[in-house]
Structures are given as C-alpha cells and as structure tokens.
Design a protein around this motif. Structure first.
Motif, short mmCIF file in Angstrom:
data_model
loop_
_atom_site.label_atom_id
_atom_site.label_comp_id
_atom_site.label_asym_id
_atom_site.label_seq_id
_atom_site.Cartn_x
_atom_site.Cartn_y
_atom_site.Cartn_z
N MET A 198 36.96 -0.93 10.72
CA MET A 198 36.41 0.38 11.00
C MET A 198 37.57 1.36 11.14
SD MET A 198 33.57 2.05 11.40
CE MET A 198 32.15 1.32 12.13
N ALA A 199 37.31 2.62 10.80
CA ALA A 199 38.31 3.67 10.93
C ALA A 199 37.63 4.95 11.40
CB ALA A 199 39.03 3.89 9.61
N LYS A 200 38.39 5.77 12.09
CA LYS A 200 37.89 7.04 12.63
C LYS A 200 38.64 8.21 12.00
CE LYS A 200 35.47 5.28 16.18
NZ LYS A 200 34.05 5.38 16.32
N PHE A 201 37.89 9.27 11.78
CA PHE A 201 38.43 10.55 11.36
C PHE A 201 38.00 11.53 12.43
CE2 PHE A 201 37.93 14.06 7.88
CZ PHE A 201 39.08 14.68 8.31
N VAL A 202 38.95 12.03 13.21
CA VAL A 202 38.66 12.91 14.33
C VAL A 202 39.13 14.31 13.98
CG1 VAL A 202 39.08 13.35 16.78
CG2 VAL A 202 38.87 11.00 15.96
N VAL A 203 38.24 15.28 14.17
CA VAL A 203 38.57 16.67 13.89
C VAL A 203 38.47 17.45 15.20
CG1 VAL A 203 38.06 18.67 12.45
CG2 VAL A 203 37.52 16.36 11.61
N LEU A 204 39.57 18.06 15.61
CA LEU A 204 39.65 18.81 16.85
C LEU A 204 39.68 20.30 16.51
CD1 LEU A 204 42.48 16.68 18.49
CD2 LEU A 204 40.03 16.48 18.95
N LEU A 263 40.78 3.04 6.71
CA LEU A 263 41.64 4.19 6.53
C LEU A 263 41.69 4.59 5.05
CD1 LEU A 263 43.55 6.19 7.87
CD2 LEU A 263 45.37 4.51 7.63
N SER A 264 41.72 3.61 4.17
CA SER A 264 41.73 3.93 2.74
C SER A 264 40.43 4.62 2.32
CB SER A 264 42.00 2.69 1.90
OG SER A 264 41.00 1.72 2.10
N PHE A 276 43.29 10.69 11.59
CA PHE A 276 42.54 9.55 11.10
C PHE A 276 43.35 8.29 11.28
CE2 PHE A 276 43.77 12.44 7.67
CZ PHE A 276 44.63 11.70 6.87
N PHE A 277 42.63 7.20 11.59
CA PHE A 277 43.29 5.95 11.95
C PHE A 277 42.32 4.80 11.87
CE2 PHE A 277 41.97 8.54 15.53
CZ PHE A 277 41.08 7.72 16.21
N ASP A 278 42.89 3.60 11.63
CA ASP A 278 42.11 2.38 11.72
C ASP A 278 41.86 2.07 13.19
OD1 ASP A 278 41.63 1.44 9.05
OD2 ASP A 278 43.75 0.91 8.90
N THR A 279 40.80 1.35 13.47
CA THR A 279 40.50 0.96 14.84
C THR A 279 40.30 -0.54 14.93
OG1 THR A 279 38.11 1.23 14.57
CG2 THR A 279 39.34 3.16 15.31
N LYS A 280 40.41 -1.06 16.14
CA LYS A 280 40.07 -2.45 16.40
C LYS A 280 39.42 -2.52 17.78
CE LYS A 280 44.60 -3.69 18.29
NZ LYS A 280 45.75 -4.58 18.14
N GLU A 281 38.50 -3.41 17.90
CA GLU A 281 37.81 -3.58 19.18
C GLU A 281 38.69 -4.40 20.11
OE1 GLU A 281 33.57 -5.26 20.82
OE2 GLU A 281 33.72 -4.55 18.75
#
Length: 102
Positions: free
Chosen positions: A1-7, A65-66, A96-101
């Motif tokens: 999973m990856a997140k794209f966060v927009v502030l 991320l890709s 943006f970044f990959d995530t891990k639980e």
C-alpha cells in the motif's frame, strides 16, 4: 500500500477554495488511475499546539509508490496537477510514500 498526501495551506478565501475543491478538483482527482481510496480532512487541521497553517489535508491510497508515480504521469494526473494553480493560492505540499503495517 502507498499514500499520497496533499497538504493545502490556508487559502486567501476559504469559502471559494472549498467550493472549487468540491465541485472541480475532487472530480478530477477521482479519475487518477489506480486510486483505491480518497479522503479529506473535515473541519480544521490541528496539531498538538492548536491550529496549523493548513486548511485541508487529502489522503489518497494506491497499491504502490510506482502506482502513484504512474497516476501522476498520466493525462488525468497532469490535469489534476495543472488544476492546483486555479484554487490553491495559499500553497500546497505533495508527499507520497510506501507504507507498511506495524
């Protein structure tokens, strides 16, 4: 999973920002290929010390991320990125970044 966060930093006109974001930008961003989930902050954006200089936070979930990079390079991603200048006059940060639980 990856997140794209927009502030999104606080705009000059919050009401105009909110109206444009809901009517125009959200529909553009929802077309990003590979988008799994899209949510936004509801109400003020606070930190431990109280209010921050941010008006809205958007979090978009992708498989990797890709996948985020491919979405941003797509015509839909280019359209969404090009739209930022139309309403985000306070400034915007993209992360943006990959995530891990854990």
């Amino acid at each position: 999973m990856a997140k794209f966060v927009v502030l999104y930093k606080t705009p000059k006109d919050k009401t105009a920002f909110d109206r444009y974001y809901a009517a125009t930008h959200i529909p553009l961003a929802k077309k990003l290929p590979g988008l799994r989930k899209y949510d936004i902050s509801d109400g003020g954006v606070h930190g431990p010390g109280g209010e921050t200089g941010y008006h809205l936070v958007a979090t978009l979930d992708f498989d990797s991320l890709s996948a985020i990079k491919a979405a941003l390079a797509s015509p839909e991603g280019q359209a969404a990125a090009g739209d930022l200048a139309n309403f985000a006059d306070g400034g915007v940060e993209l992360l943006f970044f990959d995530t891990k639980e854990v």
